[in-house]
Design a protein around this motif. Structure first.
Motif, PDB file in Angstrom:
ATOM      1  N   ALA A 179       0.841  -1.199   0.000  1.00 56.55           N
ATOM      2  CA  ALA A 179       0.000   0.000   0.000  1.00 56.55           C
ATOM      3  C   ALA A 179       0.874   1.247   0.000  1.00 56.55           C
ATOM      4  O   ALA A 179       1.847   1.333   0.755  1.00 56.55           O
ATOM      5  CB  ALA A 179      -0.905   0.005   1.224  1.00 56.55           C
TER       6      ALA A 179
ATOM      7  N   VAL B 270       5.777  -0.738   8.206  1.00 54.28           N
ATOM      8  CA  VAL B 270       5.193   0.569   7.926  1.00 54.28           C
ATOM      9  C   VAL B 270       6.329   1.573   7.838  1.00 54.28           C
ATOM     10  O   VAL B 270       7.132   1.697   8.769  1.00 54.28           O
ATOM     11  CB  VAL B 270       4.193   1.001   9.018  1.00 54.28           C
ATOM     12  CG1 VAL B 270       3.679   2.418   8.738  1.00 54.28           C
ATOM     13  CG2 VAL B 270       3.029   0.028   9.105  1.00 54.28           C
TER      14      VAL B 270
ATOM     15  N   ILE C 239       3.508   5.436   3.732  1.00 50.22           N
ATOM     16  CA  ILE C 239       2.496   6.469   3.937  1.00 50.22           C
ATOM     17  C   ILE C 239       3.111   7.853   4.143  1.00 50.22           C
ATOM     18  O   ILE C 239       4.097   8.014   4.861  1.00 50.22           O
ATOM     19  CB  ILE C 239       1.569   6.110   5.119  1.00 50.22           C
ATOM     20  CG1 ILE C 239       0.486   7.179   5.305  1.00 50.22           C
ATOM     21  CG2 ILE C 239       2.360   5.880   6.394  1.00 50.22           C
ATOM     22  CD1 ILE C 239      -0.633   6.758   6.241  1.00 50.22           C
TER      23      ILE C 239
ATOM     24  N   ILE D  28      -6.557   3.511   5.618  1.00 48.96           N
ATOM     25  CA  ILE D  28      -5.699   2.619   6.391  1.00 48.96           C
ATOM     26  C   ILE D  28      -6.459   1.355   6.800  1.00 48.96           C
ATOM     27  O   ILE D  28      -5.955   0.231   6.646  1.00 48.96           O
ATOM     28  CB  ILE D  28      -5.160   3.349   7.639  1.00 48.96           C
ATOM     29  CG1 ILE D  28      -4.127   4.399   7.240  1.00 48.96           C
ATOM     30  CG2 ILE D  28      -4.534   2.351   8.619  1.00 48.96           C
ATOM     31  CD1 ILE D  28      -3.690   5.294   8.376  1.00 48.96           C
TER      32      ILE D  28
ATOM     33  N   MET E 226       2.924  -1.030   4.365  1.00 50.37           N
ATOM     34  CA  MET E 226       2.364   0.287   4.079  1.00 50.37           C
ATOM     35  C   MET E 226       3.477   1.321   3.978  1.00 50.37           C
ATOM     36  O   MET E 226       4.369   1.366   4.833  1.00 50.37           O
ATOM     37  CB  MET E 226       1.375   0.731   5.170  1.00 50.37           C
ATOM     38  CG  MET E 226       0.046   0.014   5.155  1.00 50.37           C
ATOM     39  SD  MET E 226      -1.123   0.784   6.327  1.00 50.37           S
ATOM     40  CE  MET E 226      -2.483  -0.403   6.225  1.00 50.37           C
TER      41      MET E 226
ATOM     42  N   TYR F 105      -5.686  -2.407   5.537  1.00 47.37           N
ATOM     43  CA  TYR F 105      -5.350  -3.391   6.563  1.00 47.37           C
ATOM     44  C   TYR F 105      -6.257  -4.612   6.440  1.00 47.37           C
ATOM     45  O   TYR F 105      -5.800  -5.761   6.555  1.00 47.37           O
ATOM     46  CB  TYR F 105      -5.483  -2.761   7.947  1.00 47.37           C
ATOM     47  CG  TYR F 105      -5.231  -3.708   9.082  1.00 47.37           C
ATOM     48  CD1 TYR F 105      -3.935  -4.112   9.402  1.00 47.37           C
ATOM     49  CD2 TYR F 105      -6.285  -4.217   9.843  1.00 47.37           C
ATOM     50  CE1 TYR F 105      -3.699  -4.994  10.446  1.00 47.37           C
ATOM     51  CE2 TYR F 105      -6.062  -5.095  10.886  1.00 47.37           C
ATOM     52  CZ  TYR F 105      -4.758  -5.481  11.185  1.00 47.37           C
ATOM     53  OH  TYR F 105      -4.527  -6.354  12.211  1.00 47.37           O
TER      54      TYR F 105
END
Length: 343
Positions: A71, A148, A129, A116, A127, A120
């Protein structure tokens, strides 16, 4: 109590029932018992038994159950930084068999939260971000189950790694260079800083340059897409022309894109009356003359580094919690600030 595992149970439920952190439960599930008391270990085990909790193997990062999807969550998908970052990540990850799911938040905390949670639920493997900082607690929880990485903006989130550029240092260098080039005043144009680290760091670098060069700071506050604030900042330029050559330095290229037509409408001679510089490299910069001085961010390097760290993490090498990796930006001088250089 039934022996059937409860559907919908999460690691957070186990943590709350055990009275410990999500990180502690995650370490228990991964067999990392160092620095964990026997009492805590026994309590977590009892709660897992009572709740009939069964860890999702994908959330534990087992290779055979990866979705092969990463993502990427950005604020503005049309922003040149974001476009280049997405391209760099895609190029670096595709050769390893991973694809991207790209989402845009528009800088809205609630929208970011929805994205998010949706990603998830889809069990993406990691992720990346660019966050406004509104969902840091949730990101901390998710980071116990998957890699992340924060890009562009920095927040102190447990279990999360950040990759940024040297915003404060390079902003100081550019501002200092403009003073040395002969500009008596520098108008620094920015949006409201709020909690955005990049805005704060770039503003701080400018303020430090003013202090070192014994100049009074001059800040123009703009609300993007608000014509009134843009016109007000442009008009303020004419108020100091009698003090000698001045420069306008915008905190990002989106601000410059909206302000630039209003600056040119002042009918000032560039670079002799007015110098123009910006953070970021707008994609239209080669189309105008004289060319603007700008700060080129190492976006490809940021994307490649991020991709490599994700791949390493998915192979079992954990990210370093709260680590900050900084990749320097570069100042690209242009004729729009060449007050004495070559003139």
């Amino acid at each position: 109590m039934t022996d059937t595992p409860h559907k919908g149970l999460t690691i957070r439920d186990v943590a709350e029932a055990s009275g410990v952190s999500i990180t502690t439960v995650s370490r228990y599930l991964n067999g990392r018992f160092e620095s964990m008391s026997d009492n805590t270990r026994r309590k977590i085990g009892e709660v897992i038994e009572q709740l009939h909790y069964r860890p999702n193997p994908l959330a534990q990062g087992l290779k055979g159950n990866q979705t092969r999807m990463i993502a990427v969550i950005v604020v503005n998908i049309s922003y040149p930084f974001c476009v280049s970052l997405i391209r760099a990540l895609s190029n670096a990850l595709s050769s390893s068999g991973y694809n991207l799911i790209v989402c845009e938040t528009g800088g809205r905390g609630e929208r970011e939260q929805d994205i998010i949670e949706s990603l998830y639920a889809q069990r993406v493997d990691a992720m990346v971000i660019q966050t406004n900082g509104d969902n840091n607690l949730r990101l901390a929880h998710i980071a116990t189950e998957m890699p992340v990485i924060l890009v562009d903006r920095q927040f102190d989130i447990p279990e999360v790694t950040s990759v940024i550029t040297n915003n404060e240092e390079v902003s100081f260098s550019l501002s200092t260079q403009l003073f040395q080039d002969g500009y008596h005043n520098i108008l620094y144009v920015t949006e409201q800083v709020a909690s955005i680290s990049t805005r704060m760091e770039r503003l701080t670098g400018y303020l430090q340059a003013c202090e070192k060069n014994h100049r009074t700071p001059w800040i123009g506050w703009i609300t993007r897409d608000d014509l009134t604030s843009i016109e007000h900042v442009a008009r303020s330029v004419t108020e100091r022309l009698h003090q000698g050559p001045l420069a306008v330095y915008t905190g990002n290229a989106l601000l410059l894109e909206q302000l630039y037509p209003h600056l040119r409408a002042l009918d000032l001679v560039i670079p002799h009356d007015l110098g123009i510089a910006t953070f970021d490299e707008p994609d239209w910069i080669q189309l105008i003359s004289p060319r603007i001085t700008y700060i080129r961010q190492p976006i490809d390097d940021i994307g490649i580094w991020t991709a490599q760290r994700i791949l390493s993490a998915l192979k079992g090498e954990p990210l370093t919690p709260l680590a900050i990796h900084t990749i320097p930006s570069t100042i690209i001088p242009g004729a729009a600030t060449a007050l004495y250089r070559g003139n």
